[in-house]
Design an enzyme around this catalytic site. Sequence first.
Site, PDB file in Angstrom:
ATOM      1  N   ASN A   1     -59.585  11.757 -61.872  1.00 15.40           N
ATOM      2  CA  ASN A   1     -59.871  12.565 -63.064  1.00 15.40           C
ATOM      3  C   ASN A   1     -58.639  12.474 -63.960  1.00 15.40           C
ATOM      4  OD1 ASN A   1     -60.491  14.479 -64.950  1.00 15.40           O
ATOM      5  ND2 ASN A   1     -60.830  16.146 -63.489  1.00 15.40           N
TER       6      ASN A   1
ATOM      7  N   LYS B   1     -55.610  13.534 -61.633  1.00 19.28           N
ATOM      8  CA  LYS B   1     -55.903  14.199 -60.357  1.00 19.28           C
ATOM      9  C   LYS B   1     -56.694  13.224 -59.500  1.00 19.28           C
ATOM     10  CE  LYS B   1     -56.593  18.712 -62.347  1.00 19.28           C
ATOM     11  NZ  LYS B   1     -57.702  19.478 -62.832  1.00 19.28           N
TER      12      LYS B   1
ATOM     13  N   ARG C   1     -64.171  10.474 -63.337  1.00 17.23           N
ATOM     14  CA  ARG C   1     -64.783  11.494 -64.170  1.00 17.23           C
ATOM     15  C   ARG C   1     -64.604  11.067 -65.624  1.00 17.23           C
ATOM     16  NH1 ARG C   1     -63.571  17.944 -64.369  1.00 17.23           N
ATOM     17  NH2 ARG C   1     -65.287  18.394 -65.779  1.00 17.23           N
TER      18      ARG C   1
ATOM     19  N   HIS D   1     -69.403  20.121 -68.152  1.00 13.22           N
ATOM     20  CA  HIS D   1     -69.450  20.622 -66.772  1.00 13.22           C
ATOM     21  C   HIS D   1     -70.736  20.123 -66.112  1.00 13.22           C
ATOM     22  CE1 HIS D   1     -67.003  24.423 -68.042  1.00 13.22           C
ATOM     23  NE2 HIS D   1     -66.176  23.479 -67.572  1.00 13.22           N
TER      24      HIS D   1
ATOM     25  N   HIS E   1     -71.206  28.793 -64.566  1.00 13.09           N
ATOM     26  CA  HIS E   1     -69.921  28.155 -64.234  1.00 13.09           C
ATOM     27  C   HIS E   1     -68.850  28.925 -65.007  1.00 13.09           C
ATOM     28  CE1 HIS E   1     -67.346  24.451 -63.447  1.00 13.09           C
ATOM     29  NE2 HIS E   1     -66.646  25.124 -64.330  1.00 13.09           N
ATOM     30  N   LEU E   2     -68.218  29.885 -64.331  1.00 17.49           N
ATOM     31  CA  LEU E   2     -67.289  30.785 -65.016  1.00 17.49           C
ATOM     32  C   LEU E   2     -65.865  30.487 -64.555  1.00 17.49           C
ATOM     33  CD1 LEU E   2     -69.338  34.106 -64.550  1.00 17.49           C
ATOM     34  CD2 LEU E   2     -69.598  32.342 -66.320  1.00 17.49           C
ATOM     35  N   GLY E   3     -65.163  29.683 -65.339  1.00 13.86           N
ATOM     36  CA  GLY E   3     -63.765  29.368 -65.041  1.00 13.86           C
ATOM     37  C   GLY E   3     -62.974  29.538 -66.309  1.00 13.86           C
TER      38      GLY E   3
ATOM     39  N   ARG F   1     -61.322  29.457 -75.424  1.00 14.74           N
ATOM     40  CA  ARG F   1     -62.309  29.043 -76.425  1.00 14.74           C
ATOM     41  C   ARG F   1     -63.190  30.223 -76.834  1.00 14.74           C
ATOM     42  NH1 ARG F   1     -63.718  24.530 -72.712  1.00 14.74           N
ATOM     43  NH2 ARG F   1     -62.325  22.798 -73.191  1.00 14.74           N
TER      44      ARG F   1
ATOM     45  N   ARG G   1     -57.173  37.030 -64.307  1.00 16.01           N
ATOM     46  CA  ARG G   1     -56.469  38.013 -63.461  1.00 16.01           C
ATOM     47  C   ARG G   1     -55.510  38.846 -64.283  1.00 16.01           C
ATOM     48  NH1 ARG G   1     -55.399  33.288 -59.219  1.00 16.01           N
ATOM     49  NH2 ARG G   1     -55.205  32.296 -61.243  1.00 16.01           N
TER      50      ARG G   1
ATOM     51  N   GLY H   1     -63.703  29.206 -60.953  1.00 16.66           N
ATOM     52  CA  GLY H   1     -62.612  30.150 -60.654  1.00 16.66           C
ATOM     53  C   GLY H   1     -63.004  31.614 -60.669  1.00 16.66           C
TER      54      GLY H   1
ATOM     55  N   GLU I   1     -66.398  32.285 -58.453  1.00 12.39           N
ATOM     56  CA  GLU I   1     -66.246  32.207 -57.000  1.00 12.39           C
ATOM     57  C   GLU I   1     -65.338  33.286 -56.426  1.00 12.39           C
ATOM     58  OE1 GLU I   1     -65.078  28.192 -55.809  1.00 12.39           O
ATOM     59  OE2 GLU I   1     -66.448  27.385 -57.324  1.00 12.39           O
ATOM     60  N   ASN I   2     -64.430  33.803 -57.275  1.00 15.45           N
ATOM     61  CA  ASN I   2     -63.401  34.706 -56.743  1.00 15.45           C
ATOM     62  C   ASN I   2     -63.483  36.145 -57.197  1.00 15.45           C
ATOM     63  OD1 ASN I   2     -61.642  32.823 -55.243  1.00 15.45           O
ATOM     64  ND2 ASN I   2     -61.525  31.825 -57.250  1.00 15.45           N
TER      65      ASN I   2
HETATM   66  P1  ADP Z   1     -60.888  25.326 -64.996  1.00 16.51           P
HETATM   67  O1  ADP Z   1     -61.327  24.331 -63.939  1.00 16.51           O
HETATM   68  O2  ADP Z   1     -61.840  25.468 -66.140  1.00 16.51           O
HETATM   69  O3  ADP Z   1     -59.463  25.167 -65.436  1.00 16.51           O
HETATM   70  P2  ADP Z   1     -61.177  27.266 -62.861  1.00 16.51           P
HETATM   71  O4  ADP Z   1     -62.598  27.096 -62.493  1.00 16.51           O
HETATM   72  O5  ADP Z   1     -60.137  26.765 -61.942  1.00 16.51           O
HETATM   73  O6  ADP Z   1     -60.913  26.754 -64.330  1.00 16.51           O
HETATM   74  O7  ADP Z   1     -60.934  28.839 -63.097  1.00 16.51           O
HETATM   75  C1  ADP Z   1     -59.713  29.339 -63.490  1.00 16.51           C
HETATM   76  C2  ADP Z   1     -59.896  30.802 -63.796  1.00 16.51           C
HETATM   77  O8  ADP Z   1     -60.325  31.493 -62.615  1.00 16.51           O
HETATM   78  C3  ADP Z   1     -58.581  31.473 -64.248  1.00 16.51           C
HETATM   79  O9  ADP Z   1     -58.767  32.149 -65.479  1.00 16.51           O
HETATM   80  C4  ADP Z   1     -58.324  32.472 -63.140  1.00 16.51           C
HETATM   81  O10 ADP Z   1     -57.798  33.649 -63.635  1.00 16.51           O
HETATM   82  C5  ADP Z   1     -59.696  32.757 -62.588  1.00 16.51           C
HETATM   83  N1  ADP Z   1     -59.584  33.334 -61.257  1.00 16.51           N
HETATM   84  C6  ADP Z   1     -59.163  32.741 -60.136  1.00 16.51           C
HETATM   85  N2  ADP Z   1     -59.146  33.672 -59.106  1.00 16.51           N
HETATM   86  C7  ADP Z   1     -59.546  34.854 -59.636  1.00 16.51           C
HETATM   87  C8  ADP Z   1     -59.746  36.175 -59.124  1.00 16.51           C
HETATM   88  N3  ADP Z   1     -59.512  36.451 -57.858  1.00 16.51           N
HETATM   89  N4  ADP Z   1     -60.153  37.129 -59.965  1.00 16.51           N
HETATM   90  C9  ADP Z   1     -60.393  36.838 -61.264  1.00 16.51           C
HETATM   91  N5  ADP Z   1     -60.235  35.629 -61.799  1.00 16.51           N
HETATM   92  C10 ADP Z   1     -59.819  34.643 -61.003  1.00 16.51           C
END
Ligand code: ADP
Length: 399
Positions: free
Chosen positions: A7, A14, A91, A180, A208-210, A241, A285, A331, A334-335
């Site tokens: 990637n 990566k 990718r 994505h 897909h929430l990152g 964004r 976070r 991110g 999942e978390n």
């Molecule tokens: P990308 O691939 O688009 O760079 P990711 O899918 O890795 O992003 O997601 C990154 C985001 O996930 C960051 O904004 C981070 O704060 C959030 N994140 C990771 N762990 C947690 C958590 N435990 N609580 C809230 N947000 C989290």
Amino acid sequence: MKILVLNCGSSSLKYQLIDMEDESVLAKGLCERIGIEGSKLTHKVPGKDDFELETAMPDHAKAVQLVFDALTDKEHGVIASVDEIGAIGHRVLHGGPKLTESCIVDEHVKKVIRDCFDLGPLHNPANLTGIEACEKVVPGKKNVAVFDTTFGMSLPEKAYYYAIPTEYYEKYGIRRYGFHGTSHTFVSHETIKFGHLDPEKAKVIVCHLGNGASISASIGGKGVDTSMGLTPLEGLIMGTRSGDVDAAVVQFICNHEHKTVDEVLNILNKKSGVLGMSGVSSDFRDVEKAAEEGNHMAEVALDAFRYRVAKYIGAYAAAMNGVDAIAFTAGVGENDKKTRKLIVEQYLGYLGAKIDDKRNDVRGKEALISSDDSKVKLFLIPTNEELAIARDTLRLVEA
Ligand code: ADP
């Protein structure tokens, strides 16, 4: 067969080496600051200490060479020679309207990737550089391009056309592509498998929430709609964004702040989203911490983020005339159990969706998180774009 997944970004690369026998990751790593002073390779092998190498990487070809060196190194390596690598999966951001599926790279494919520089100005040049670096360093090895836009290519016309004069689609290919895509395809299929849903008819919404965020609707794993558009700017509120805004906002800021369109687009891409709204950070976070400490705009930013996700879920449930499952990934998805819980409890009651707090107390693994009486199944499904790229690569080189 072992597949190397690459990637490439403009100054980073990566990689993961995946053994397709059991889909295990043999090694993975990152080259940073390619073409800039202070280049560094970090190479990770499960069960071993990380190997770090600070050395000049004037271009991607040098970085690719260092990756092959690390993979075959006597001490840190995992293979005896590059011959063990069956193929390389890349990718690639944008395939435009012409490349609608993953494909083995040849001169035509490279030309189309180049023709799409306009559509993916930050990523496509770096992606092509990565492919050409591999051709130089390991000539004859098969390269496969896996496009982020593929999922969006199955959208119906009513979903992908913008309501602007058709000549712009005809001349420039301006339409909704979605990004994505590898993640949306992977997660929608995993949701069907994990949830024992109908492989042909299951109506699935993937959130897909990152840092980058997008949402999709699919039936039987086939894309019906997706929130990102011509570029990744459209749709949900993201880390930096804005997502959807009235296009007239651009004109207004240009006129009042004496900025160019490019400068305002840069603001919408890099200085907006939860960062722009809260003024705190793009990292959820940090924003959550600030909100807990009483920062009003941090709270509003998170509230707006969840509200936008819920609005799209409503729109996509309508687009499919129903929804069987909603999957959270990436991110935040999942978390962050609080975000998942609030989206479902504040907004999805009318769908009969009910979250189970105990089941929702989970991170980073496939799980059902809805209660038994929920009318819509809710899942946490970790995305794995590298594995999706490796699977596509294997499928094409074995065909
Ligand atoms: P990308 O691939 O688009 O760079 P990711 O899918 O890795 O992003 O997601 C990154 C985001 O996930 C960051 O904004 C981070 O704060 C959030 N994140 C990771 N762990 C947690 C958590 N435990 N609580 C809230 N947000 C989290």
